[in-house]
Enzyme design. Structure first.
Site, PDB file in Angstrom:
ATOM      1  N   LYS A   1       0.827  -1.088  -0.077  1.00  0.00           N
ATOM      2  CA  LYS A   1       0.298   0.096   0.121  1.00  0.00           C
ATOM      3  C   LYS A   1       0.807   1.126  -0.168  1.00  0.00           C
ATOM      4  O   LYS A   1       1.848   1.406   0.794  1.00  0.00           O
ATOM      5  CB  LYS A   1      -0.955  -0.169   1.356  1.00  0.00           C
ATOM      6  CG  LYS A   1      -2.369   1.253   1.108  1.00  0.00           C
ATOM      7  CD  LYS A   1      -2.676   0.318   0.407  1.00  0.00           C
ATOM      8  CE  LYS A   1      -4.376   0.957   0.091  1.00  0.00           C
ATOM      9  NZ  LYS A   1      -5.056   0.442  -0.500  1.00  0.00           N
TER      10      LYS A   1
ATOM     11  N   THR B   1      -3.209  -5.533   0.403  1.00  0.00           N
ATOM     12  CA  THR B   1      -2.771  -3.904   0.563  1.00  0.00           C
ATOM     13  C   THR B   1      -3.887  -3.105   2.119  1.00  0.00           C
ATOM     14  O   THR B   1      -3.491  -1.825   2.162  1.00  0.00           O
ATOM     15  CB  THR B   1      -2.216  -2.875  -0.543  1.00  0.00           C
ATOM     16  OG1 THR B   1      -3.946  -3.028  -1.036  1.00  0.00           O
ATOM     17  CG2 THR B   1      -1.984  -3.669  -1.844  1.00  0.00           C
TER      18      THR B   1
ATOM     19  N   HIS C   1      20.096  25.730 -13.732  1.00  0.00           N
ATOM     20  CA  HIS C   1      20.800  26.533 -14.706  1.00  0.00           C
ATOM     21  C   HIS C   1      20.248  28.387 -14.458  1.00  0.00           C
ATOM     22  O   HIS C   1      19.203  28.157 -14.760  1.00  0.00           O
ATOM     23  CB  HIS C   1      20.839  26.112 -16.153  1.00  0.00           C
ATOM     24  CG  HIS C   1      21.559  25.002 -16.033  1.00  0.00           C
ATOM     25  ND1 HIS C   1      23.657  24.704 -16.351  1.00  0.00           N
ATOM     26  CD2 HIS C   1      21.215  24.248 -16.883  1.00  0.00           C
ATOM     27  CE1 HIS C   1      23.221  23.467 -16.287  1.00  0.00           C
ATOM     28  NE2 HIS C   1      22.121  23.249 -17.029  1.00  0.00           N
TER      29      HIS C   1
END
Lengths: 301, 301, 301, 301
Positions: free
Chosen positions: D12, D57, D250
């Site tokens: 889960k 789960t 950058h």
């Protein structure tokens, strides 16, 4: 100097409702994200904390799911309208209700060339939007829309002859990529909510806008947007206004000449930020007043 | 206790390259997000800051855009392979190069039933992925994949007979919504990079997986995933392994009985979190060693 | 039925400008996301594609970066005001300009207890927002704001005595978690742009709102929001209006009784969607008209 | 050619647990996102759909919330370890369990200079991560980490002397902005889970890395990363490995010379994509084998 309460509204945002119709072996699906909003006499809740006039947002949630069964989602607009009418009619302190929704489209899976009865793949193209606002007297304002419709044309787009000042370094061009991720909203004039075919209108508007984007030779994104709004209204005469917001998703031809390689608009860098952002509304002359049609709630619609 | 440098790699991530082919009035488009990664003898850069062996990431970027013109993107895999070979062959300290890319699909706009020559709408369905790794000796490992493929079936899915313990409260079911946003990756065995039809393989794999999801009666997401991997390999025998990662996007039947309303799997709440997450690989028995095929760089592929 | 152009505006959105002041060894940093918007006589661009009155969005971008040097970003509001005045004064077709910006805050890194001269870590708390609108006659409207300010209190919050109907199942509570991710915007009345200390006002407003959230015993999020707006205006009397939008980030006490475990508001599930969404404005009685102060452009501010 | 099941795991993901300790008027808070993962004998679930060996789960979710009360979250690592031990010891088919979590930090609100007892503001700086893997024989592997730690220095960073080829156009520099959004993970050697002060270790590691980023004069991001890993290990000798992944965010000095404006590294454009991406591991010589320490599950940790 007195400090007072101004405009206020509240509701339940982003109810993620999936409605399956399974009366026959061939199911149907509607997948929506619904937000409900109430406007009315809720001053006491703000000023003293008295909730006696406040219908909880949890109750609004329950109602949204219940109406997904009882009214159903066969028509997004009729579902939203019924929900808004309920809040205005049945909840005493409510003067105006607004229901906003997003719809996520699904396409039927094709198995060996035949459409499957109950399996879908999410289409992932644009998200359809709807907002319905209803007043205590029963007046209703209905808007539709779409977002995340990403379109691109690799020719047929120019940009030149623009105003210049001391900060202007842009080169004019007679051939560029034009691309946008369109957000459009449109407002219906007088339509019969109970019978109007909003799905057909949505299809006609979307087709008109995409076809116009593709086939109209563009001198600027502004010009293309106006044409898209105009052809949408021509396609669906019940519309009285179309609002368009279009980021100019810049594609810069990459400088390969440094490496001795020619690049005639073949290799582009798709830049993220910044982007031009062009917004325009197109209306029918003498359109009725918009009233609360554009008064947003969730920010999603 | 000595502290030493371990594995390291570097490159330029997410070069957003759009390649138009416009040799005829009917253009073609490829829209990709390219990441390049170099592995090799870069110890000095880490230990002393000496950059003498480091080809700048900016140079890798320039090369990615240049190759989009010279090699082209007609084949994603051949483009990635050529770029990786270049880095390994032409940049002395590089022992291994990996090029990863995502592809965003576009569909041609249809205007009045006819396909437009140079206008597209982004399809928005799944994102295709490619990773090519090349060694100094010319060995190459090629993987493909997809992500964000959202599929749902409103019947034909059960879940029962599971293990129970003192924290088990889940009710078994013989009819539920099953939905996932699939991530799949597959590894090719020996194929001729120069001639293999990777686009056809992609189409065949995707079709096999979607059709299996739709038509296979499921006793668990685990079972469906294994079948999807199996049918993909059967569809494209050059595959030696398929890896699947599938969130179980839970749709809970909404409790409307409290309001005296029946809900026979018709109205669902689509929940965001938590979600089951099921991962499995399906392989050909005796598959060749994966080598660096799965050694990720950007996290996007 | 004539179809005509309605309201329209355009500009460059999301110029990501970082400004370093390095006149001394101790640098200063401002990190902003700037959007510029022009309103005026751009009908020809939409109707005929004639760009003669259109200052390109690229030019607006160049100007934003140039002003970051010449005017600087020591004051966000003075930078935005100067940029807007420039567009209105120096670009003939522009009748009104709006500059919106987000600011991302950085904290100086502390090394061994001493503040570093030129190294920062992004604070990651709320994002500050500013919008300045300037008219051709020099009138200016200035708003400030914040978003993504996430606050939570684990006691001192009740919700009961609310309106009930047939869909109401919510239990009243006298102790709950209250949490929100606040979006606030405020409008200044007459202030001297050249001299007013907007940074001090921002700090005072934010402190007032956070302290009120913490210390005010709440009978509803509505009541807390009104108090937060009220104390903000009391803290900075130049304010004439505060607008608040607050998702009620629900934390549900988890049902552990099923497992014989007591849970007295100790373990919560933080749910994503749906959420209550409460919006209110708090104003000074007799506040001047808002004019275009709230007419959004980028949607970020 | 036989097609067989390969590696597999399930669980889960993203249980959003908030734990309040309210034994005294001064509350404590822990806000985590927990994922549990089981590895073991689940072949039948994949091959025949038989779920007899599969702990749902949903059950794993219930257990995560229950343990948040019974074990508590005072120590993230001890919570994760206890949960993993439970799955391995008490669920027969489980051979190995892994618990991953993210922690979102909250700061106590200060009201009039005094810390509030039960109100917090989310700090929004980096997210802390933890992963604990436990084997059937009780062996445990513990890693910590952080992500989204955004740091920037406006001086003290050079980049020159790099390798050049025909695609190299980058100019060397002896003064640039260096910025990154750091992801770091570290692996502990032999520590006593029951008593080790993981929170102190986290603070010491984070401080070491941020201080090194700030004060180390950099000839390349690679060099800075190695130093950051090295000082982290020196600060916490229980560490045997640090892995760093750093996008080079950058910042390009904006070309204002075109407008007659000097820009000595004062105005920068912060670019989104592409970005350099530098990854390195720093280890103790002779470090014990990593075993399953780095075998990810959720992708969040």
């Amino acid at each position: 100097m007195a400090i007072i309460l101004g405009d206020h509204q509240y509701g339940k945002a982003e109810n993620r409702i999936v409605r399956i119709v399974r009366d026959t072996p061939r199911h149907e699906i509607r997948d929506v994200n619904v937000s409900t909003c109430l406007r009315g006499r809720f001053d006491a809740a703000h000023l003293t904390g008295d909730q006696g006039e406040v219908l909880p947002t949890d109750t609004q949630k329950q109602t949204s799911y219940a109406y997904a069964k009882t009214v159903g989602l066969a028509s997004l607009e009729r579902y939203a309208h019924a929900l808004a009418v309920h809040f205005v009619d049945d909840v005493e302190p409510v003067d105006q209700a607004r229901v906003e929704l997003e719809e996520f489209a699904w396409e039927r899976v094709s198995v060996g060339g035949a459409e499957h009865d109950f399996s879908w793949v999410r289409s992932g193209r644009e998200v359809r939007t709807v907002a319905v606002t209803v007043d205590a007297d029963g007046s209703a304002w209905i808007t539709g829309g779409l977002k995340d419709l990403v379109v691109l044309k690799s020719s047929g787009s120019e940009f030149h002859g623009f105003l210049e000042d001391e900060y202007t370094v842009l080169e004019p061009t007679s051939d560029r990529i034009m691309a946008t991720s369109l957000v459009a909203k449109w407002r219906f004039g007088a339509v019969d909510v109970a019978t109007f075919d909003f799905d057909a209108a949505y299809a006609a508007i979307t087709t008109a806008m995409v076809e116009t984007f593709a086939s109209f030779h563009s001198l600027a994104l502004q010009q293309t947007l106006f044409q898209m709004g105009k052809t949408a209204i021509e396609a669906v005469p019940e519309l009285v206004e179309v609002r368009l917001s279009a980021p100019n998703k810049h594609h810069f031809a990459y400088d390969l000449a440094r490496f001795g390689i020619e690049n005639h608009n073949e290799v582009f860098h798709a830049d993220d930020r910044p982007y031009g952002l062009i917004q325009a509304s197109v209306t029918v002359e003498g359109a009725p007043d918009a009233g609360p049609a554009w008064d947003q709630y969730s920010g999603l619609v």
